[in-house]
Design an enzyme around this catalytic site. Structure first.
Site, PDB file in Angstrom:
ATOM      1  N   GLY A 135      -5.907   1.019   4.763  1.00  0.00           N
ATOM      2  CA  GLY A 135      -6.149   2.461   4.724  1.00  0.00           C
ATOM      3  C   GLY A 135      -7.636   2.777   4.654  1.00  0.00           C
ATOM      4  N   HIS A 187     -11.131   1.234  12.631  1.00  0.00           N
ATOM      5  CA  HIS A 187      -9.667   1.123  12.667  1.00  0.00           C
ATOM      6  C   HIS A 187      -9.101   1.856  13.876  1.00  0.00           C
ATOM      7  CE1 HIS A 187     -10.335   0.734   8.156  1.00  0.00           C
ATOM      8  NE2 HIS A 187      -9.664  -0.357   8.442  1.00  0.00           N
ATOM      9  N   GLN A 239      -4.992  -9.808  -2.923  1.00  0.00           N
ATOM     10  CA  GLN A 239      -6.207 -10.333  -2.281  1.00  0.00           C
ATOM     11  C   GLN A 239      -7.480  -9.903  -3.014  1.00  0.00           C
ATOM     12  OE1 GLN A 239      -5.230  -8.132   1.513  1.00  0.00           O
ATOM     13  NE2 GLN A 239      -7.440  -8.002   1.670  1.00  0.00           N
ATOM     14  N   ARG A 259     -13.132  -8.311  14.253  1.00  0.00           N
ATOM     15  CA  ARG A 259     -13.926  -9.544  14.113  1.00  0.00           C
ATOM     16  C   ARG A 259     -14.977  -9.435  13.022  1.00  0.00           C
ATOM     17  NH1 ARG A 259     -14.479 -13.254  18.921  1.00  0.00           N
ATOM     18  NH2 ARG A 259     -16.690 -13.302  18.446  1.00  0.00           N
TER      19      ARG A 259
HETATM   20  O1  PAF Z   1      -8.490  -6.539   6.729  1.00  0.00           O
HETATM   21  C1  PAF Z   1      -7.771  -5.887   5.946  1.00  0.00           C
HETATM   22  O2  PAF Z   1      -7.812  -4.656   5.879  1.00  0.00           O
HETATM   23  C2  PAF Z   1      -6.799  -6.646   5.040  1.00  0.00           C
HETATM   24  O3  PAF Z   1      -7.342  -7.843   4.613  1.00  0.00           O
HETATM   25  C3  PAF Z   1      -5.418  -6.854   5.690  1.00  0.00           C
HETATM   26  C4  PAF Z   1      -5.498  -7.774   6.892  1.00  0.00           C
HETATM   27  C5  PAF Z   1      -4.809  -5.531   6.083  1.00  0.00           C
HETATM   28  C6  PAF Z   1      -4.477  -7.535   4.678  1.00  0.00           C
HETATM   29  O4  PAF Z   1      -4.317  -6.755   3.537  1.00  0.00           O
END
Ligand code: PAF
Length: 293
Positions: free
Chosen positions: A33, A39, A63, A150
């Protein structure tokens, strides 16, 4: 077609199945988000490669380390939905944490080797959280083409390896880093930067750009490519987590005394004010980012 918002895994699975049942290919853009133009470019790429694009929006707790920014990470669902709709996405999956990590869950997905260096070294456990959530998202979405930026080059390589090793029916593709006109790589974490920090952060793309120019002019000594980047960061008072040169496929670090081949990853992570920023270039492949100093 109006945007369809799914809140549960079973709703999202059914919606993805409907896309394929109607003979259309699904493109997937996993995100946390706080969507920005980077994005939106991934959604556009997903629509170019597939017929219907689905965006997942989930700030994944596993994470983030215990001292990291999970609690303050920007959560902007309403404006994210508007951006997804404007970008032409067909589906958004925005689950609650309990949906992705049901009570009593005990399963993690870990990729070895590729996660040992770069961000894997400075963020222990981070990639295990990433691969665990992405494996779950792929399991729910099913066969698709998934697009990742990337800017998170190591993440892209780790997810490609996981997908291959677990035989998942997903094509994982990378999309070039989207930058501001002055070279700053777009990131949701740029929102944490003060005006002064934002100005200092330009050293990231500029120093990487200078390294690309040295490489393109024929420099192959690893130290002569890497050390000036580290020195440029230190010169503006930044203390990098790492500035590392490595093999662009295996992500094995290349020592300063070695010579680099035709391609090499030069990546860095550094805290600028309240934000931990990352950036990278693949020497021999990427053009120099950033305006000249
Ligand atoms: O790159 C991100 O935004 C996150 O690491 C992902 C791949 C959505 C996993 O939570």
């Amino acid at each position: 077609m109006p945007l369809e918002l799914c809140r549960t895994a079973s709703e999202f699975r059914a919606a993805c199945d409907r896309v394929r049942a109607s003979g259309r290919r699904l493109g997937l853009v996993p995100t946390m988000g706080a969507l920005h133009a980077g994005h939106v470019a991934l959604v556009t790429e997903a629509r170019r490669r597939a017929d219907d694009a689905a965006v997942t929006i989930f700030v994944n707790p596993t994470q983030f380390g215990p001292t990291e920014d999970f609690a303050k990470y920007p959560r902007t669902l309403e404006s994210d939905l508007a951006k997804c709709e404007a970008a032409g996405a067909a589906l958004v999956f925005a689950p609650e944490a309990g949906e992705m990590y049901p009570a009593g869950e005990r399963t993690r997905v870990r990729v070895e080797g590729l996660t040992a260096h770069f961000c894997g070294r400075s963020r222990p456990g981070h990639f295990e959280g990433v691969t665990t959530i992405v494996a779950k998202l792929f399991a729910v979405a099913g066969a698709c083409t998934a697009v990742f930026g990337r800017k998170d080059y190591q993440q892209l390589k780790v997810i490609q390896r996981m997908t291959r090793d677990l035989l998942l029916p997903v094509e994982v593709v990378g999309f070039p880093t989207v930058r501001e006109p002055d070279g700053l790589a777009l990131s949701s974490r740029n929102a944490y930067l003060s005006a002064d920090d934002r100005a200092r952060a330009l050293v990231l793309s500029r120093s990487l750009g200078a390294a690309v120019r040295r490489f393109d002019a024929g420099e192959r000594a690893a130290g002569a490519l890497r050390l000036p980047v580290q020195e440029a960061l230190c010169a503006v008072g930044l203390a990098p987590d790492y500035v590392t040169l490595g093999d662009s496929e295996t992500l094995e670090p290349i020592g300063d005394d070695a010579e680099v081949g035709d391609r090499a990853l030069l990546a860095l992570a550094v805290r600028v004010g309240g934000a931990r920023l990352i950036d990278n270039v693949v020497l021999g492949e990427d053009a120099a980012p950033g305006a000249s100093p």
